[in-house]
Scaffold this active site. Structure first.
Site, PDB file in Angstrom:
ATOM      1  NE  ARG A  48      -3.669   0.605   2.296  1.00 39.89           N
ATOM      2  CZ  ARG A  48      -4.883   0.815   1.782  1.00 39.89           C
ATOM      3  NH1 ARG A  48      -5.560  -0.189   1.253  1.00 39.89           N
ATOM      4  NH2 ARG A  48      -5.417   2.016   1.789  1.00 39.89           N
ATOM      5  CG  ASP A  91      -6.600   0.355  -2.315  1.00 44.77           C
ATOM      6  OD1 ASP A  91      -6.818  -0.774  -1.824  1.00 44.77           O
ATOM      7  OD2 ASP A  91      -7.362   1.323  -2.147  1.00 44.77           O
ATOM      8  CE  LYS A 146       2.067 -20.159   9.891  1.00 47.01           C
ATOM      9  NZ  LYS A 146       1.438 -19.853  11.134  1.00 47.01           N
ATOM     10  CG  ASP A 175       4.358 -25.478   7.215  1.00 49.34           C
ATOM     11  OD1 ASP A 175       5.285 -24.904   7.804  1.00 49.34           O
ATOM     12  OD2 ASP A 175       3.559 -26.225   7.796  1.00 49.34           O
ATOM     13  CG  HIS A 176       8.483 -21.035   8.043  1.00 49.06           C
ATOM     14  ND1 HIS A 176       7.349 -20.526   8.628  1.00 49.06           N
ATOM     15  CD2 HIS A 176       9.329 -21.319   9.067  1.00 49.06           C
ATOM     16  CE1 HIS A 176       7.505 -20.489   9.927  1.00 49.06           C
ATOM     17  NE2 HIS A 176       8.692 -20.966  10.237  1.00 49.06           N
ATOM     18  CE  LYS A 180      12.075 -24.075  11.017  1.00 47.37           C
ATOM     19  NZ  LYS A 180      13.088 -23.041  11.292  1.00 47.37           N
ATOM     20  CG  ASP A 233       0.652 -19.220  15.285  1.00 45.33           C
ATOM     21  OD1 ASP A 233       0.684 -18.722  14.144  1.00 45.33           O
ATOM     22  OD2 ASP A 233       1.585 -19.116  16.096  1.00 45.33           O
ATOM     23  CG  HIS A 238       4.754 -24.617  11.668  1.00 50.04           C
ATOM     24  ND1 HIS A 238       4.768 -24.304  10.321  1.00 50.04           N
ATOM     25  CD2 HIS A 238       4.828 -23.424  12.306  1.00 50.04           C
ATOM     26  CE1 HIS A 238       4.847 -23.005  10.166  1.00 50.04           C
ATOM     27  NE2 HIS A 238       4.884 -22.443  11.356  1.00 50.04           N
ATOM     28  CE  LYS A 336       2.899 -16.731  20.385  1.00 48.89           C
ATOM     29  NZ  LYS A 336       4.237 -16.643  19.741  1.00 48.89           N
TER      30      LYS A 336
END
Length: 488
Positions: A48, A91, A146, A175-176, A180, A233, A238, A336
């Site tokens: 933007r 935009d 995602k 999916d990062h 890996k 999440d 993952h 977390k």
């Protein structure tokens, strides 16, 4: 399979965002510096905010100086990389803007790869805009970052929208974790070594534990995270992808269709957690105040500054109902404000059928295979060995680790961050490490059943102190099966 042909152009949505600064621009620079990007590939950023080509190049250079390791910085490589980069403000909801974007990108006959990192609410507008401007034809492929929905229904809506312009063979869902090195090493470990396969099943394995723990709290993700929670999440993508790599049958070959076929079978074999089983087989938590990294930290509610029942911790006992895994529990745990940051898989094998050492005082522990993904990368096999001594008072056995440190073993090879591999695969059209639609929808079907169980039982997250391993109920989840979480 997608046409494995490198494209001549790359279009980055969200080009001024945090992901672009931390991961995308440094990854693309790394590929450029190593001569891996196609010659003449142009990189068009869009977002933007208003930027000229020059001001965006300065933005990109600042990002590289901040996030690329100093030993990788090279003035000549940076200069030639920035010459590839240009910018067009957009935009996403204004269809007229896409004509300007198309003009900036230029002719896509030589192929265009789009990396779309945007809010799910904008997907339909973006897809329509790309179509209207001729940026969705047969030479164009799209990578989707995602979150792709928050349940099965919303995920299907997004997939349906994307599918109107991009068929499955030109759609790359990211999916990062799959980028890996250590995650890919799971495949090498399982299918490149003959001694694992005979015991990689319910006859040889007692349980599997998958842990992804974070020491951080909300940071800058409050708006997204409070609407998602730990289950959506982390588990919905993952952790289930890691579970599938551990549980899948041997693919016939290393390609996108063969590997994703086997993963999809695992997801369809996951036993749905019925509402009556949710209180027994799942645990949710929310961090309160405590100590993390030697500092006193606030609880989730205080960080958020409003009431919330969002879970920041979840533990699940899962089952894969097929011939190979019948009766083997898969324990998943993520949260977390945990004591340490780590991602790992622990596979506990069944004990030997008979101990010849018991009459001499020798105690055996079951073998455990630990695959650590981060922060270190290693594979460790815990085996029993005899302690040195004359054994006149009995035999002493002890668990000792056989270590393969990937960091040390491949010290001469540069370790690439996940997005380098995934961006290059997107540019070259290799779908192997991307997620297919049927995988996503099978994952959401399982996740939605858990959430329905939480609602049916009015389950609210239990408070746990920051710096702990979550609510005590998470310990009970495994202990009642005679299993202990593998904690440091």
């Amino acid at each position: 399979m997608a046409n494995r042909t490198p494209v001549g152009k790359l279009l980055l949505f969200g080009a001024t965002g945090d992901l672009a600064q931390r991961m995308l621009l440094p990854s693309l620079y790394g590929l450029h510096a190593d001569g891996l990007l196609p010659e003449g590939l142009t990189i068009t950023g869009t977002a933007r905010s208003e930027n000229s080509d020059e001001s965006y190049r300065k933005f990109a250079k600042d990002a590289l100086e901040k996030f690329v390791p100093k030993d990788r910085m090279d003035a000549k490589a940076i200069k030639s990389f920035l010459e590839r980069v240009q910018y067009q403000a957009l935009d996403a909801t204004d269809m007229a803007h896409y004509k300007d974007l198309s003009a900036k990108v230029g002719d896509v006959a030589g192929g265009l790869a789009i990396f779309l990192s945007t809010a799910p609410s904008l997907f339909e507008a973006v897809i329509r805009g790309l179509e209207s401007a001729g940026l969705a034809g047969e030479t164009v492929r799209i990578g989707l970052e995602k979150p792709l929905g928050y349940d099965l229904e919303s995920s299907r809506e997004i997939n349906d929208t994307v599918a109107t312009a991009f068929p499955e063979e030109r759609t790359f869902r990211i999916d990062h974790y799959l980028g890996k090195e250590t995650v890919q090493n799971i495949l090498a470990l399982r299918f490149g070594n003959s001694f694992f396969e005979p015991i990689w099943n319910a006859r040889g394995i007692d349980n599997v534990q998958i842990t992804i723990s974070e020491t951080v709290g909300l940071e800058e993700r409050a708006a997204y995270y409070d609407g998602a929670g730990a289950l959506r999440d982390m588990v919905a993508n993952h952790m289930l992808q890691l579970l599938a790599l551990i549980a899948m049958e041997p693919p016939a070959r290393f390609d996108g269709n063969a590997i994703r076929d086997e993963k999809a079978k695992v997801f369809r074999s996951l036993r749905l957690i019925e509402p009556q089983d949710a209180p027994r087989d799942t645990v949710t938590g929310q961090y309160g105040a405590g100590a993390s990294g030697g500092e006193i930290v606030k609880g989730y509610i205080d960080e958020l500054t409003k009431p919330s029942t969002t879970e920041t911790f979840v533990a699940i006992k899962a089952h894969v109902d097929n011939w190979r895994w019948q009766g083997v529990p898969f324990y998943l745990r993520t949260g977390k404000r945990m004591p340490t940051r780590r991602s790992e898989i622990a596979i506990q094998f069944k004990p030997v059928p008979h101990s010849m050492f018991s009459n001499r005082g020798g105690l055996l522990q079951p073998n455990v295979l630990v695959i650590r993904l981060q922060p270190e990368e290693y594979v460790q096999l815990l085996v029993m060995a005899k302690e040195p001594g004359l054994d006149r008072d009995g035999i002493r056995l002890r668990e000792v680790p056989l270590n393969l440190s990937l960091d040390a073993e491949f010290a001469g090879s540069r370790r690439r961050i996940a997005y380098e591999r995934l961006l290059l695969d997107l540019i070259e059209g290799d779908q192997t490490l991307f997620v297919r639609r049927d995988e996503v929808e099978a994952q959401w079907t399982w996740i939605d059943a858990i959430r329905a169980g939480w609602v049916a039982n009015d389950m609210k997250p239990k408070s746990y102190a920051s710096g702990s391993w979550g609510p005590s109920a998470a310990i009970a989840l495994t202990e009642r099966d005679g299993v202990t979480w593998l904690d440091e």
